[in-house]
Design a protein around this motif. Sequence first.
Motif, PDB file in Angstrom:
ATOM      1  N   UNK A   1       1.116  -1.027  -0.431  1.00  0.00           N
ATOM      2  CA  UNK A   1      -0.392  -0.216  -0.013  1.00  0.00           C
ATOM      3  C   UNK A   1       0.830   1.075   0.360  1.00  0.00           C
ATOM      4  N   UNK A   2       0.732   2.094  -0.489  1.00  0.00           N
ATOM      5  CA  UNK A   2       1.384   3.307  -0.832  1.00  0.00           C
ATOM      6  C   UNK A   2       0.341   5.248  -0.976  1.00  0.00           C
ATOM      7  N   UNK A   3       1.113   5.804   0.447  1.00  0.00           N
ATOM      8  CA  UNK A   3       0.540   6.594   0.360  1.00  0.00           C
ATOM      9  C   UNK A   3       1.672   8.043  -0.189  1.00  0.00           C
ATOM     10  N   UNK A   4       0.907   8.988  -0.783  1.00  0.00           N
ATOM     11  CA  UNK A   4       2.004  10.301  -1.867  1.00  0.00           C
ATOM     12  C   UNK A   4       1.136  11.018  -0.963  1.00  0.00           C
ATOM     13  N   UNK A   5       1.635  11.557   0.387  1.00  0.00           N
ATOM     14  CA  UNK A   5       1.480  12.363   1.371  1.00  0.00           C
ATOM     15  C   UNK A   5       1.431  14.173   1.060  1.00  0.00           C
ATOM     16  N   UNK A   6       2.105  14.608  -0.745  1.00  0.00           N
ATOM     17  CA  UNK A   6       1.594  15.756  -0.413  1.00  0.00           C
ATOM     18  C   UNK A   6       1.782  15.538  -1.884  1.00  0.00           C
ATOM     19  N   UNK A   7       0.535  15.299  -2.499  1.00  0.00           N
ATOM     20  CA  UNK A   7      -0.279  14.561  -3.676  1.00  0.00           C
ATOM     21  C   UNK A   7      -0.193  15.899  -5.285  1.00  0.00           C
ATOM     22  N   UNK A   8      -0.877  16.924  -5.000  1.00  0.00           N
ATOM     23  CA  UNK A   8      -0.803  17.654  -5.491  1.00  0.00           C
ATOM     24  C   UNK A   8      -2.048  17.386  -6.807  1.00  0.00           C
ATOM     25  N   UNK A   9      -1.195  17.416  -7.865  1.00  0.00           N
ATOM     26  CA  UNK A   9      -2.195  16.985  -8.832  1.00  0.00           C
ATOM     27  C   UNK A   9      -3.043  15.661  -9.088  1.00  0.00           C
ATOM     28  N   UNK A  10      -1.543  14.497  -7.908  1.00  0.00           N
ATOM     29  CA  UNK A  10      -1.967  13.492  -7.907  1.00  0.00           C
ATOM     30  C   UNK A  10      -1.264  12.359  -9.643  1.00  0.00           C
ATOM     31  N   UNK A  11      -0.230  13.244 -10.147  1.00  0.00           N
ATOM     32  CA  UNK A  11      -0.272  12.576 -11.077  1.00  0.00           C
ATOM     33  C   UNK A  11       0.545  10.999 -10.748  1.00  0.00           C
ATOM     34  N   UNK A  12       1.894  11.764  -9.661  1.00  0.00           N
ATOM     35  CA  UNK A  12       2.780  10.408  -9.505  1.00  0.00           C
ATOM     36  C   UNK A  12       1.849   9.429  -8.777  1.00  0.00           C
ATOM     37  N   UNK A  13       0.747   9.796  -8.008  1.00  0.00           N
ATOM     38  CA  UNK A  13      -0.058   8.461  -7.237  1.00  0.00           C
ATOM     39  C   UNK A  13      -0.913   7.860  -8.104  1.00  0.00           C
ATOM     40  N   UNK A  14      -0.677   8.843  -9.386  1.00  0.00           N
ATOM     41  CA  UNK A  14      -1.957   7.545 -10.743  1.00  0.00           C
ATOM     42  C   UNK A  14      -0.527   6.889 -11.591  1.00  0.00           C
ATOM     43  N   UNK A  15       0.947   7.170 -11.426  1.00  0.00           N
ATOM     44  CA  UNK A  15       1.263   6.958 -12.386  1.00  0.00           C
ATOM     45  C   UNK A  15       1.273   5.410 -11.568  1.00  0.00           C
ATOM     46  N   UNK A  16       1.738   5.486 -10.286  1.00  0.00           N
ATOM     47  CA  UNK A  16       2.268   4.773  -9.265  1.00  0.00           C
ATOM     48  C   UNK A  16       1.386   3.214  -9.507  1.00  0.00           C
ATOM     49  N   UNK A  17       0.307   3.475  -9.533  1.00  0.00           N
ATOM     50  CA  UNK A  17      -1.241   2.793  -9.833  1.00  0.00           C
ATOM     51  C   UNK A  17      -1.234   2.137 -11.436  1.00  0.00           C
ATOM     52  N   UNK A  18      -0.809   2.803 -12.599  1.00  0.00           N
ATOM     53  CA  UNK A  18      -1.100   2.398 -13.590  1.00  0.00           C
ATOM     54  C   UNK A  18       0.248   1.737 -14.166  1.00  0.00           C
ATOM     55  N   UNK A  19       1.277   2.089 -13.548  1.00  0.00           N
ATOM     56  CA  UNK A  19       2.398   1.544 -14.462  1.00  0.00           C
ATOM     57  C   UNK A  19       3.707   0.423 -13.449  1.00  0.00           C
ATOM     58  N   UNK A  20       2.704   0.550 -11.889  1.00  0.00           N
ATOM     59  CA  UNK A  20       3.954  -0.346 -11.040  1.00  0.00           C
ATOM     60  C   UNK A  20       3.041  -2.201 -10.907  1.00  0.00           C
ATOM     61  N   UNK A  21       3.034  -2.814 -11.984  1.00  0.00           N
ATOM     62  CA  UNK A  21       2.440  -4.111 -11.703  1.00  0.00           C
ATOM     63  C   UNK A  21       2.576  -4.459  -9.796  1.00  0.00           C
ATOM     64  N   UNK A  22       1.977  -5.326  -9.465  1.00  0.00           N
ATOM     65  CA  UNK A  22       1.885  -5.422  -7.697  1.00  0.00           C
ATOM     66  C   UNK A  22       1.378  -4.541  -6.825  1.00  0.00           C
ATOM     67  N   UNK A  23       0.949  -3.536  -7.732  1.00  0.00           N
ATOM     68  CA  UNK A  23       1.142  -2.056  -6.640  1.00  0.00           C
ATOM     69  C   UNK A  23      -0.136  -1.902  -5.919  1.00  0.00           C
ATOM     70  N   UNK A  24      -0.390  -1.672  -4.489  1.00  0.00           N
ATOM     71  CA  UNK A  24      -1.854  -2.054  -4.057  1.00  0.00           C
ATOM     72  C   UNK A  24      -2.364  -0.955  -3.700  1.00  0.00           C
ATOM     73  N   UNK A  25      -3.166  -0.570  -3.091  1.00  0.00           N
ATOM     74  CA  UNK A  25      -4.139   0.991  -3.347  1.00  0.00           C
ATOM     75  C   UNK A  25      -3.001   1.999  -2.879  1.00  0.00           C
ATOM     76  N   UNK A  26      -2.948   3.270  -3.609  1.00  0.00           N
ATOM     77  CA  UNK A  26      -2.032   4.025  -3.432  1.00  0.00           C
ATOM     78  C   UNK A  26      -3.211   5.618  -2.677  1.00  0.00           C
ATOM     79  N   UNK A  27      -2.937   5.809  -2.119  1.00  0.00           N
ATOM     80  CA  UNK A  27      -3.529   7.111  -1.336  1.00  0.00           C
ATOM     81  C   UNK A  27      -2.934   8.437  -1.202  1.00  0.00           C
ATOM     82  N   UNK A  28      -3.787   9.276  -2.249  1.00  0.00           N
ATOM     83  CA  UNK A  28      -3.206  10.864  -2.617  1.00  0.00           C
ATOM     84  C   UNK A  28      -3.701  11.510  -1.880  1.00  0.00           C
ATOM     85  N   UNK A  29      -2.774  12.121  -1.026  1.00  0.00           N
ATOM     86  CA  UNK A  29      -3.125  13.036   0.368  1.00  0.00           C
ATOM     87  C   UNK A  29      -2.467  14.563  -0.260  1.00  0.00           C
TER      88      UNK A  29
END
Length: 535
Positions: free
Chosen positions: A119-147
């Motif tokens: 499970x990933x926490x992007x604690x300072x996520x802004x547009x969410x670009x990074x969090x969405x890239x993690x979710x879409x591009x990294x196989x085997x990743x769980x939930x990504x919370x974007x705060x």
Amino acid sequence: MTLSLGLLRSGLLNRRINQPANQVLRLHLAFSSASPSPSDPSAAAAGPQTTIREGKVEIFLDESNSVFYNKTQVNNRDISIAVLRSFILKRHEEYAARSRKAGPGDTTLSAQAKYKEPKVLEALAASGLRAIRYAVEVDGIGEVTAVDNNEAAVEACKKNIQHNGSLASSKVVPHHADARVYMLTHPKEFDVVDLDPYGSPAAFLDSAVQCVADGGILMCSATDMAVLAGGNAEVCFSKYGSYPLRGKHCHEMALRILLACIESHAIRHKRYIVPIISVHMDFYIRVFVRIFTSASTVKSSPLKLAHVYQCTGCNSFYLQNIGRIHSKDKENIAVPNFRLTLPEVCSECGHQFVMGGPLWSYPIHDKVWAASILSDIHAMREAYPAYPKISAILSSVSEELLEAPLFVSLHNLCAILKCTTPTMVMLQCAIRNAGYQVSGSHVDPLALKTDAPMSVIWDIMRCWVKLHPVKHRPGNHPGNVILSQEPKFQAKFSRVLGASVTRKRARFMPNPEKYWGPGTKAGRNPRTFQMDNRN
Ligand SMILES: C[S@@+](CC[C@H](N)C(=O)[O-])C[C@H]1O[C@@H](n2cnc3c(N)ncnc32)[C@H](O)[C@@H]1O
Ligand SMILES: [Zn+2]
């Protein structure tokens, strides 16, 4: 690069000069217009919006700059994705090893625990670009919370998630909160916590080290380089608890100050850090550390921290660990170190020492991990928009000598003596011929990381000057004092096997274009704050 050549041919590059950063950006990235989602009537009324593509993700460009976006951070996001991929492999290996050890009949809780996707926490996520890239591009990743604590950012993040389809929508959870409160109220809950703040991460560290699960990773950037690299020692001490030192090694020192600071927060909670890789790139630093819990390991933390004494005349430096090992009842324990054994003034040039640190004096990278990240990057080069830059950095990182904190600079040695410059290879050979190890550093092409003492380095330079004499200059400046002493051995500059830095792969990449720097803080006008340092 291909895009830039295309622009040059079409004459667009010439027209780009003197345009504000946002417009430059429009020409360089894969921009297109997209219709907003039909479920968002207000956006539909506003008509099609410009989008930006990075990797497999497309986000809406916020023309008003009420949400932060900096395309230069593509390097930062790409390297983080590479580390995440290797972390997932590592987690699988560790899980398999645990299961093998437990054996089929083992019914204990830990043996029965099922593998869970990180499970990933992007604690300072802004547009969410990074969090969405993690979710879409990294196989085997769980939930990504974007705060994010900026409402506009969270709204933008929601739109961007929706725009990127079902995988993004099923994995990325946007959340409006203060990251510090969120992390404190979710102890040990995330396998990966990503901190990418404006300027300094200092305010987030105490809650972040508590939020990472055991064996999880904290990924942390700092862009306040003026502070960390010695420009403002008082501020550095108040934020990070360490004094920085000026000098060519200041960017490595910045990495080591940040690591020491994270460790100092971790040990308050019976936790400790193990660095995976620590990089200085563009205008910022970023560290990737695993966090574990162990009250006994925490006791050896003082062995991993040191003060640095640096000569104000010739920049020679010496490390003094905070703690030392004491053997008692067949047990090794860490106790406060003895007083410093350095002379009052520098034995090379006679000047005073200034003290910096404490800094992290243990390795800042795990070589095996660095090599596996590098081979992943090569194998999936088309998946990384910043492939040339991140592969160059990782190549350098994987060759660095680990047991040699900081470095001497070829440029600095010759500037002190005012002598002609030997090649890097010659100096590397002389160090190896004297029986010591040497490598380059990813932070500076003229760096020499070595376990040779400063006295050996200066003796090599004295021998160099005998072969390439300098003009005599009157006065007592450090170079004269150093050269007034005879070398204690005869340096050999002849070639030794393995001394040359291979040139097969690039180690340092130039910036791709003008204004490749920190972005504009959300809410400020990008035209007036193009070079904002995000503090
Ligand atoms: C540099 S930007 C993050 C960029 C993003 N990680 C990326 O890769 O595009 C920093 C973000 O932190 C947010 N922020 C600042 N202080 C915060 C806090 N205390 N809690 C949550 N978010 C915060 C800001 O609103 C801003 O969107
Ligand atoms: Zn000196």
